[in-house]
Design an enzyme around this catalytic site. Structure first.
Site, PDB file in Angstrom:
ATOM      1  N   THR A  46       0.719  -1.318   0.015  1.00  0.00           N
ATOM      2  CA  THR A  46       0.050   0.157  -0.154  1.00  0.00           C
ATOM      3  C   THR A  46       0.827   1.135  -0.126  1.00  0.00           C
ATOM      4  O   THR A  46       1.906   1.173   0.418  1.00  0.00           O
ATOM      5  CB  THR A  46      -0.847   0.051   1.134  1.00  0.00           C
ATOM      6  OG1 THR A  46      -1.533   1.323   1.578  1.00  0.00           O
ATOM      7  CG2 THR A  46      -0.122  -0.376   2.575  1.00  0.00           C
ATOM      8  N   ASP A  47       0.211   2.297  -0.575  1.00  0.00           N
ATOM      9  CA  ASP A  47       1.148   3.642  -0.364  1.00  0.00           C
ATOM     10  C   ASP A  47       1.274   4.126   1.033  1.00  0.00           C
ATOM     11  O   ASP A  47       1.686   5.165   1.352  1.00  0.00           O
ATOM     12  CB  ASP A  47       0.301   4.792  -1.214  1.00  0.00           C
ATOM     13  CG  ASP A  47      -1.199   5.083  -1.027  1.00  0.00           C
ATOM     14  OD1 ASP A  47      -1.720   4.349   0.062  1.00  0.00           O
ATOM     15  OD2 ASP A  47      -1.710   5.863  -1.780  1.00  0.00           O
ATOM     16  N   LYS A 101       2.363  -3.405   7.184  1.00  0.00           N
ATOM     17  CA  LYS A 101       2.937  -3.350   5.815  1.00  0.00           C
ATOM     18  C   LYS A 101       4.210  -3.136   5.519  1.00  0.00           C
ATOM     19  O   LYS A 101       4.860  -3.817   4.597  1.00  0.00           O
ATOM     20  CB  LYS A 101       1.763  -2.763   4.802  1.00  0.00           C
ATOM     21  CG  LYS A 101       0.238  -3.313   5.035  1.00  0.00           C
ATOM     22  CD  LYS A 101       0.213  -4.526   4.420  1.00  0.00           C
ATOM     23  CE  LYS A 101       0.344  -4.562   2.839  1.00  0.00           C
ATOM     24  NZ  LYS A 101      -0.135  -6.007   2.315  1.00  0.00           N
TER      25      LYS A 101
HETATM   26  P1  NAD Z   1      -9.417  -7.507   2.186  1.00  0.00           P
HETATM   27  O1  NAD Z   1      -9.359  -7.099   3.822  1.00  0.00           O
HETATM   28  O2  NAD Z   1     -10.648  -7.295   1.555  1.00  0.00           O
HETATM   29  O3  NAD Z   1      -8.872  -9.165   2.050  1.00  0.00           O
HETATM   30  C1  NAD Z   1      -7.819  -9.992   2.727  1.00  0.00           C
HETATM   31  C2  NAD Z   1      -8.078 -11.213   2.578  1.00  0.00           C
HETATM   32  O4  NAD Z   1      -7.161 -12.006   3.142  1.00  0.00           O
HETATM   33  C3  NAD Z   1      -9.651 -11.746   3.043  1.00  0.00           C
HETATM   34  O5  NAD Z   1     -10.025 -12.724   2.012  1.00  0.00           O
HETATM   35  C4  NAD Z   1      -8.949 -12.451   4.402  1.00  0.00           C
HETATM   36  O6  NAD Z   1      -9.761 -13.565   4.684  1.00  0.00           O
HETATM   37  C5  NAD Z   1      -7.708 -13.064   3.819  1.00  0.00           C
HETATM   38  N1  NAD Z   1      -6.645 -13.365   4.959  1.00  0.00           N
HETATM   39  C6  NAD Z   1      -6.611 -12.354   6.061  1.00  0.00           C
HETATM   40  N2  NAD Z   1      -5.644 -12.729   7.207  1.00  0.00           N
HETATM   41  C7  NAD Z   1      -5.396 -14.047   6.485  1.00  0.00           C
HETATM   42  C8  NAD Z   1      -4.416 -15.361   6.946  1.00  0.00           C
HETATM   43  N3  NAD Z   1      -3.760 -14.947   8.065  1.00  0.00           N
HETATM   44  N4  NAD Z   1      -4.260 -16.094   6.129  1.00  0.00           N
HETATM   45  C9  NAD Z   1      -4.877 -16.431   4.996  1.00  0.00           C
HETATM   46  N5  NAD Z   1      -5.721 -15.530   4.583  1.00  0.00           N
HETATM   47  C10 NAD Z   1      -5.840 -14.355   5.153  1.00  0.00           C
HETATM   48  O7  NAD Z   1      -8.129  -6.648   1.826  1.00  0.00           O
HETATM   49  P2  NAD Z   1      -7.794  -6.014   0.385  1.00  0.00           P
HETATM   50  O8  NAD Z   1      -8.718  -4.659   0.446  1.00  0.00           O
HETATM   51  O9  NAD Z   1      -8.538  -6.846  -0.828  1.00  0.00           O
HETATM   52  O10 NAD Z   1      -6.461  -5.859   0.160  1.00  0.00           O
HETATM   53  C11 NAD Z   1      -5.510  -6.806  -0.366  1.00  0.00           C
HETATM   54  C12 NAD Z   1      -4.300  -6.627  -0.125  1.00  0.00           C
HETATM   55  O11 NAD Z   1      -3.806  -5.316  -1.036  1.00  0.00           O
HETATM   56  C13 NAD Z   1      -3.521  -6.289   1.167  1.00  0.00           C
HETATM   57  O12 NAD Z   1      -2.437  -6.832   1.234  1.00  0.00           O
HETATM   58  C14 NAD Z   1      -3.735  -4.642   1.234  1.00  0.00           C
HETATM   59  O13 NAD Z   1      -2.620  -4.306   2.137  1.00  0.00           O
HETATM   60  C15 NAD Z   1      -3.356  -4.253  -0.063  1.00  0.00           C
HETATM   61  N6  NAD Z   1      -3.784  -3.071  -0.482  1.00  0.00           N
HETATM   62  C16 NAD Z   1      -5.033  -2.668  -0.268  1.00  0.00           C
HETATM   63  C17 NAD Z   1      -5.666  -1.614  -0.986  1.00  0.00           C
HETATM   64  C18 NAD Z   1      -7.061  -0.796  -0.580  1.00  0.00           C
HETATM   65  O14 NAD Z   1      -7.458   0.076  -0.791  1.00  0.00           O
HETATM   66  N7  NAD Z   1      -7.873  -2.049  -0.168  1.00  0.00           N
HETATM   67  C19 NAD Z   1      -4.675  -0.449  -1.482  1.00  0.00           C
HETATM   68  C20 NAD Z   1      -3.251  -0.984  -1.580  1.00  0.00           C
HETATM   69  C21 NAD Z   1      -2.854  -2.291  -1.115  1.00  0.00           C
END
Ligand code: NAD
Ligand code: TYD
Length: 350
Positions: A131-132, A160
Site C-alpha cells: 500500500t502507499d 505493511k
Molecule cells: P481484504 O481485507 O478485503 O482481504 C484480505 C483477504 O485476506 C481476506 O480474504 C482474508 O480472509 C484474507 N486473510 C486475512 N488474514 C489471513 C491469513 N492469516 N491467512 C490467509 N488469508 C488471510 O483486503 P484488500 O482490500 O483486498 O487488500 C488486499 C491487499 O492489498 C492487502 O495486502 C492490502 O494491504 C493491499 N492493498 C489494499 C488497498 C485497498 O485500498 N483496499 C490498497 C493498496 C494495497
C-alpha cells in the site's frame, strides 16, 4: 502448466485478481489460499469457482507447518501475495492481528518460497502487494514516488511497511526474485462495507448517518479495483525483479467532496430528491494518527510497463454503485453477524 499461488483471493482485491488470472490464463493452475476471515468471502468468486484451472485452499498464511506442506505438495512457480489484515481502524483496536498476518504471515510465505525454490530462481517470482500508506502522509503538495522514505503512522501501515522490508531483505540476502507494488486506495464491487465508499453506499441505502472523520479534509487517491488487478497482471508478467512500482489513480479527492459526489449519485439512483442523502453526513471524532493526504506518482509503471487506469472515476463509481444496488443479498450477508458488533463498537452506537 504454471502453478500460481494467490493469497487472500477471497477478499476484495484478491477476488478480482483471481478472476482475471483464472479467465485469462487457462495454462495456469491458480490456487487461492485464504483463511476466510470476516473479510474473506467465497461468494465473491461463485462465477469462476468451477473452472478447471482453479483450486481453493482454506488456510492461514502464518501457520508455518501448513504453509511448508502446501508449498512442498504443489511446488508453486509464482506467488501473488495479497492476504492481509487491511483496515486501519481495526489495526488501532487490535495491532497484534496485523503483526501476525501481515508480518509473520508474509515472512512464513517468503521462507517457504526460499526453501522449495532452493536458489533455482529461473521462472520463479514472489509478488508482494502493498500500500502507499507505508510512505506516511503528504502535506498539501507533492506525490509519493518509489524512492519516498517509509514513514508509516498506523499499526496497519507499520505492519505493511515491515512486510515490504522483509520482502526486500529476502531479495538482497537470498536473491529471492521478487516484485513489489504500493497502491493507492481501491474502490469497486465486493469491497467490504467497513471502508469509506462501500460503508457510505450501504448507509445511504439504509438511511443511516455517514460518519465523516474530523473535518473531512483528508485526501485519498482512488483507483478502480479492476484497474489494480490489471496492473498486478502487468507487473507479475513484465515487472523487473527486485523492483518496486507505485500504482495510483491520478485521482485525488478530499473525503468530504467524495462523500458529497456519492450522495448526489445515490439520490439519482434511489429516486430521492437532490440533497436528501447529503443530510445524512455527520462529522464524528477523528481517527487517531489520521494521515492527511495520500497521492501516487504512477509515472514509472506507466512509462516502463505501459499501464494506466482504464476507467475514469465517474465510470468506476457508476459501476460500483450499480453493483451494490444489484447485489443486495451480498451486502446483507456481509453486514449481518459479527459485522453488527464491529460497527456498533466502532461508531459507539447504543
Ligand atoms: P481484504 O481485507 O478485503 O482481504 C484480505 C483477504 O485476506 C481476506 O480474504 C482474508 O480472509 C484474507 N486473510 C486475512 N488474514 C489471513 C491469513 N492469516 N491467512 C490467509 N488469508 C488471510 O483486503 P484488500 O482490500 O483486498 O487488500 C488486499 C491487499 O492489498 C492487502 O495486502 C492490502 O494491504 C493491499 N492493498 C489494499 C488497498 C485497498 O485500498 N483496499 C490498497 C493498496 C494495497
Ligand atoms: P478507508 O476507506 O478506511 O481507507 P484508508 O484509511 O486506508 O485510507 O478511509 C478512507 C478515508 O475516509 C480516510 O481518510 C478515513 C475516512 N473515513 C471516514 O471519514 N469515515 C469512515 O467511517 C471511514 C471508514 C473512513
Amino acid at each position: 502448466m504454471k502453478k500460481i499461488l494467490i493469497t487472500g483471493g477471497a477478499g476484495f482485491i484478491g477476488s478480482h485478481v483471481v478472476r482475471l488470472f483464472v479467465t485469462k490464463y487457462e495454462n495456469y493452475q491458480i490456487y487461492n489460499l485464504d483463511a476466510l476471515t470476516y473479510a474473506g468471502n467465497l461468494e465473491n468468486l461463485t462465477d469462476i469457482e468451477k473452472s478447471p484451472n482453479y483450486t481453493f485452499v482454506k488456510g492461514d498464511i502464518a501457520d508455518e507447518a501448513f504453509i511448508m506442506e502446501l508449498f512442498e505438495l504443489h511446488q508453486f512457480d509464482g506467488v501473488i501475495h495479497l492476504a492481509a489484515e487491511s483496515h486501519v481502524d481495526r489495526s488501532i483496536e487490535d495491532p497484534m492481528a496485523f503483526v501476525r498476518t501481515n508480518v509473520i504471515g508474509t515472512v512464513t510465505l517468503l521462507n517457504a518460497a526460499r526453501k522449495i525454490w532452493k536458489g533455482n530462481w529461473e521462472g520463479k517470482r514472489f509478488y508482494h502487494i502493498s500500500t502507499d500508506e507505508v510512505y506516511g502522509t503528504l502535506g498539501a503538495e507533492g506525490l509519493f514516488t518509489e524512492t519516498t522514505p517509509y514513514d508509516p503512522n498506523s499499526p496497519y501501515s507499520a505492519s505493511k511497511a515491515s512486510s515490504d522490508h522483509f520482502v526486500r531483505a529476502y531479495g538482497e540476502t537470498y536473491g529471492l526474485p521478487y516484485v513489489l507494488t504500493n497502491c493507492s486506495n481501491n474502490y469497486g464491487p465486493n469491497h467490504f462495507p467497513e471502508k469509506l465508499i462501500p460503508l457510505f453506499i450501504n448507509n445511504i441505502i439504509h438511511n443511516k448517518p455517514l460518519p465523516v472523520y474530523g473535518d473531512g479534509n483528508y485526501t485519498r487517491d482512488w483507483l478502480f479495483v479492476i484497474d489494480h488487478a490489471r496492473a498486478i497482471d502487468v507487473v507479475f508478467h513484465q515487472g523487473k525483479n527486485h523492483e518496486t512500482y507505485n500504482i495510483g489513480g491520478f485521482n485525488e479527492w478530499k473525503n468530504i467532496d467524495l462523500v458529497r459526489l456519492l450522495c448526489g449519485i445515490m439520490d439519482d439512483k434511489l429516486g430521492r430528491a437532490k440533497g436528501t442523502s447529503a443530510q445524512l453526513i455527520t462529522f464524528v471524532k477523528d481517527r487517531p494518527g489520521h494521515d492527511l493526504r495520500y497521492a501516487i506518482d504512477a509515472t514509472k509503471i506507466k512509462e516502463q510497463l505501459g499501464w494506466e487506469p482504464s476507467v475514469t472515476f465517474e465510470q468506476g463509481l457508476e459501476i460500483t454503485v450499480n453493483w451494490y444496488l444489484e447485489n443486495g443479498d451480498w451486502l446483507n450477508n456481509v453486514t449481518s453477524g459479527a459485522y453488527v458488533s464491529y460497527y456498533e463498537n466502532q461508531y459507539l452506537i447504543n
